[in-house]
Design a protein around this motif. Structure first.
Motif, mmCIF file in Angstrom:
data_model
loop_
_atom_site.group_PDB
_atom_site.id
_atom_site.type_symbol
_atom_site.label_atom_id
_atom_site.label_comp_id
_atom_site.label_asym_id
_atom_site.label_seq_id
_atom_site.Cartn_x
_atom_site.Cartn_y
_atom_site.Cartn_z
ATOM 1 N N LEU A 11 0.870 -0.909 0.299
ATOM 2 C CA LEU A 11 0.094 -0.389 -0.136
ATOM 3 C C LEU A 11 0.657 1.451 0.476
ATOM 4 N N ARG A 12 2.036 1.196 -0.101
ATOM 5 C CA ARG A 12 3.140 2.538 0.203
ATOM 6 C C ARG A 12 3.936 2.478 -1.065
ATOM 7 N N ASP A 13 4.626 1.261 -1.195
ATOM 8 C CA ASP A 13 6.389 1.422 -2.010
ATOM 9 C C ASP A 13 5.551 0.846 -3.242
ATOM 10 N N GLY A 14 3.888 -0.464 -2.906
ATOM 11 C CA GLY A 14 3.067 -1.146 -4.131
ATOM 12 C C GLY A 14 2.652 0.062 -4.980
ATOM 13 N N ALA A 200 15.529 -6.489 5.884
ATOM 14 C CA ALA A 200 16.453 -6.373 4.515
ATOM 15 C C ALA A 200 14.508 -6.106 3.453
ATOM 16 N N HIS A 201 15.229 -4.549 3.208
ATOM 17 C CA HIS A 201 13.818 -3.917 1.541
ATOM 18 C C HIS A 201 14.844 -4.130 -0.035
ATOM 19 N N CYS A 202 14.340 -4.653 -0.615
ATOM 20 C CA CYS A 202 14.999 -4.641 -2.130
ATOM 21 C C CYS A 202 14.447 -4.798 -2.701
ATOM 22 N N HIS A 203 14.951 -3.819 -4.180
ATOM 23 C CA HIS A 203 14.419 -4.059 -4.749
ATOM 24 C C HIS A 203 14.818 -4.396 -6.339
ATOM 25 N N ASN A 204 14.313 -4.188 -7.394
ATOM 26 C CA ASN A 204 14.036 -5.681 -8.607
ATOM 27 C C ASN A 204 14.981 -5.181 -9.541
ATOM 28 N N GLY A 236 10.357 -3.041 -9.177
ATOM 29 C CA GLY A 236 9.458 -3.415 -8.541
ATOM 30 C C GLY A 236 9.956 -4.207 -7.143
ATOM 31 N N ASN A 237 9.378 -3.973 -6.033
ATOM 32 C CA ASN A 237 9.931 -4.218 -5.095
ATOM 33 C C ASN A 237 10.020 -5.811 -4.533
ATOM 34 N N THR A 238 10.925 -6.535 -3.649
ATOM 35 C CA THR A 238 11.302 -8.425 -3.481
ATOM 36 C C THR A 238 9.353 -8.735 -3.421
HETATM 37 ZN ZN ZN Z 1 11.649 0.827 -1.165
#
Ligand code: ZN
Ligand code: KIV
Length: 513
Positions: A11-14, A200-204, A236-238
């Motif tokens: 709901l935020r990064d997405g 852990a917070h990863c971007h793709n 996108g994110n993980t």
């Molecule tokens: Zn992020």
């Protein structure tokens, strides 16, 4: 088994994915489903970004009960105050404060020296501590930050009493061994590190988000951050479902597990895809339509002999059930109810009646109504938008050597009949021009996508559109066995959403006078 906490930021990064624009009702619908999925923490939005964001976070905060609800904040008192307001009513509120730490961000974005970054973050944490007992702190662009400065920043956050320290690979730059090594280094070099959870917070961007997140887990991360279907900024994110299933499938290897209800994965994925309009590619790991399909003869032969030859996890684990009950034109209410129960839907009497009459309409057009059709028609109406405009009829004339024309009849506010005709450079364009003429709305079509809900020539088409008017965007969806009708429905739905948003804005403007 070590428990890995799941921090969902769909709901935020997405929502920061290009073209995604969720309204409060849609956010709530996703939030309820995330709760069913069993995530531990939910980042509901960035309250300082807009009054709409603040209101949506507040609605989520009040609605969900068994999840920590989180609001994002820059290292500024104004943002922290916005999160305070947004999280009123939350059972377990948490603030997520971030500040960039990498040399590139320090020099070009923040124009700060290291000591200023440290002091800015520290004073934000001190201010936030007055109001929140749970704080997460993120070192934005940690992936490109000097290790010794990272140790300094994390040590400061530990001393300030934060509960979680997040190490984002904001630009998706690292590879698994590098990212894992950061966690190891922090574990070994930050005094009292056991007082906080590392996240852990990863971007793709390089396609390594899942691998990097798993490397972090192997090196001591307690929490993973991600989104459903891996949606998010840029690439996108993980994808949370990928982490959950990797840990489940390779339990002995990782020795760690999430506490997600895995059988809710498929439903959550579908809902997020539907409400964001971001189609899940067929070959997407875990939730793609082909993730459990076996096409080649050799594979099919192996599967028939022993499933484990080519299947490392079962579709049932993520909630994909093969249902034995096939519904069609002659199926009655009882069978329909049974089917819905079998598929895990809990509808009240009114929702059931509505779904059943839509099912009957569909069964008149299609010989066999598939599970995918039923899911689409049930989920279509889970969210009720107030309807200012209702599409009554459309007529389209098309020939490849003539100009397409469309005639629409729309009912406004349940009584006023609006009828108009228009031409266009294609059938959909003609329909949209006719709707514009009939309603008098001036909008720009910012996005249009269409997908087939099931297979076969008589499959239902689902259209997703985004309309923009004076900087306000709204999305709409339409479902029909005819793609022109689905297109018209999606457009009218988006208009209704726009009107709803306009009302909210003018109410707020009046309130602030
Ligand atoms: Zn992020
Ligand atoms: O990717 C990132 O750095 C973020 C932070 C706000 C945590 O999303």
């Amino acid at each position: 088994m070590r428990k890995i906490y799941v921090f969902d930021t769909t709901l935020r990064d997405g929502e920061q994915s290009p073209g995604v624009n969720l309204n409060t009702r849609e956010k709530l619908e996703i939030a309820y489903q995330l709760e069913k999925l069993g995530i531990d923490r939910m980042e509901a939005g960035f309250p300082a970004a807009s009054p709409g964001d603040l209101a949506a976070v507040n609605a989520v905060a009040k609605a969900v009960k068994n999840v920590t609800v989180i609001g994002l904040s820059r290292s500024r008192e104004h943002d922290i105050d916005a999160v305070r307001e947004a999280l009123i009513g939350a059972q377990d509120p948490c603030i997520h404060i971030f500040l960039a730490t990498s040399p590139i961000h320090r020099k070009h974005k923040l124009r700060m020296e290291k000591h200023q970054v440290l002091e800015t973050a520290q004073s934000a944490l001190r201010y936030a501590k007055k109001y929140f007992s749970k704080i997460e702190f993120s070192l934005e662009d940690a992936g490109r930050t000097e290790l010794d400065f990272m140790v300094e920043m994390v040590s400061m956050a530990v001393n300030e009493g934060v509960k979680v320290v997040n190490i984002p690979d904001t630009v998706g730059y690292l590879n698994p061994s590098e990212y894992g090594a950061i966690f190891k280094h922090l574990k070994e070099n930050v005094p009292d590190i056991e007082k906080v959870q590392l996240s852990a917070h990863c971007h793709n961007d390089l396609g390594m988000a899942t691998a990097n997140t798993l490397a972090a887990i192997q090196n001591g991360a307690d929490q993973i951050e991600g989104t459903i279907n891996g949606i998010g900024e840029r690439a996108g994110n993980t994808a949370i479902e990928e982490i959950a299933m990797a840990l489940e499938t390779r339990q002995e290897f990782f020795g760690a597990k999430t506490s997600l209800n895995l059988s809710e994965i498929s439903r959550t994925s579908r809902l997020v895809s539907k409400l964001t309009g971001m189609v899940v590619p067929g070959n997407k790991a875990i939730v793609g339509a082909n993730a459990f399909a076996h096409e080649s003869g050799i594979h099919q032969d192996g599967m028939l002999k022993e499933k484990t030859t080519y299947e490392i996890m079962t579709p049932e684990t993520i909630g994909l059930k093969e249902s034995k009950l096939v519904l069609g034109k002659h199926s009655g209410r009882h069978a329909f109810r049974e089917k819905l129960q079998d598929m895990g839907y809990e509808l009240d009497e009114q929702q059931l009646n509505q779904a059943f009459s839509r099912f009957k309409e569909l069964a008149d057009k299609k010989k066999e109504v598939s599970d995918d059709d039923i899911m689409a028609l049930v989920e279509e109406k889970l969210i009720d938008t107030p309807e200012v405009y209702k599409l009554e009829t459309i007529y389209v004339t098309y020939g490849n050597r003539s100009v397409p024309t469309a005639k629409v009849r729309i009912i406004k506010d349940q009584e006023q009949e609006l009828e108009e005709e228009a031409e266009g450079n294609g059938s959909v364009d003609a329909i949209y021009n006719a709707v514009d003429k009939a309603t008098g709305e001036e909008v720009t079509l910012s996005d249009y996508s269409i997908k087939s809900v099931s297979r076969g020539k008589d499959a239902q088409g689902e259209v997703h559109v985004v309309l923009t008017q004076n900087d306000v965007s709204a999305q709409g969806r339409g479902l029909s066995t005819d793609i022109l009708e689905a297109s018209a429905r999606a457009y009218v739905d988006a208009l209704n959403q726009l009107i709803e948003k306009r009302k909210t804005f003018s109410r707020r403007e009046r309130a602030s006078l």
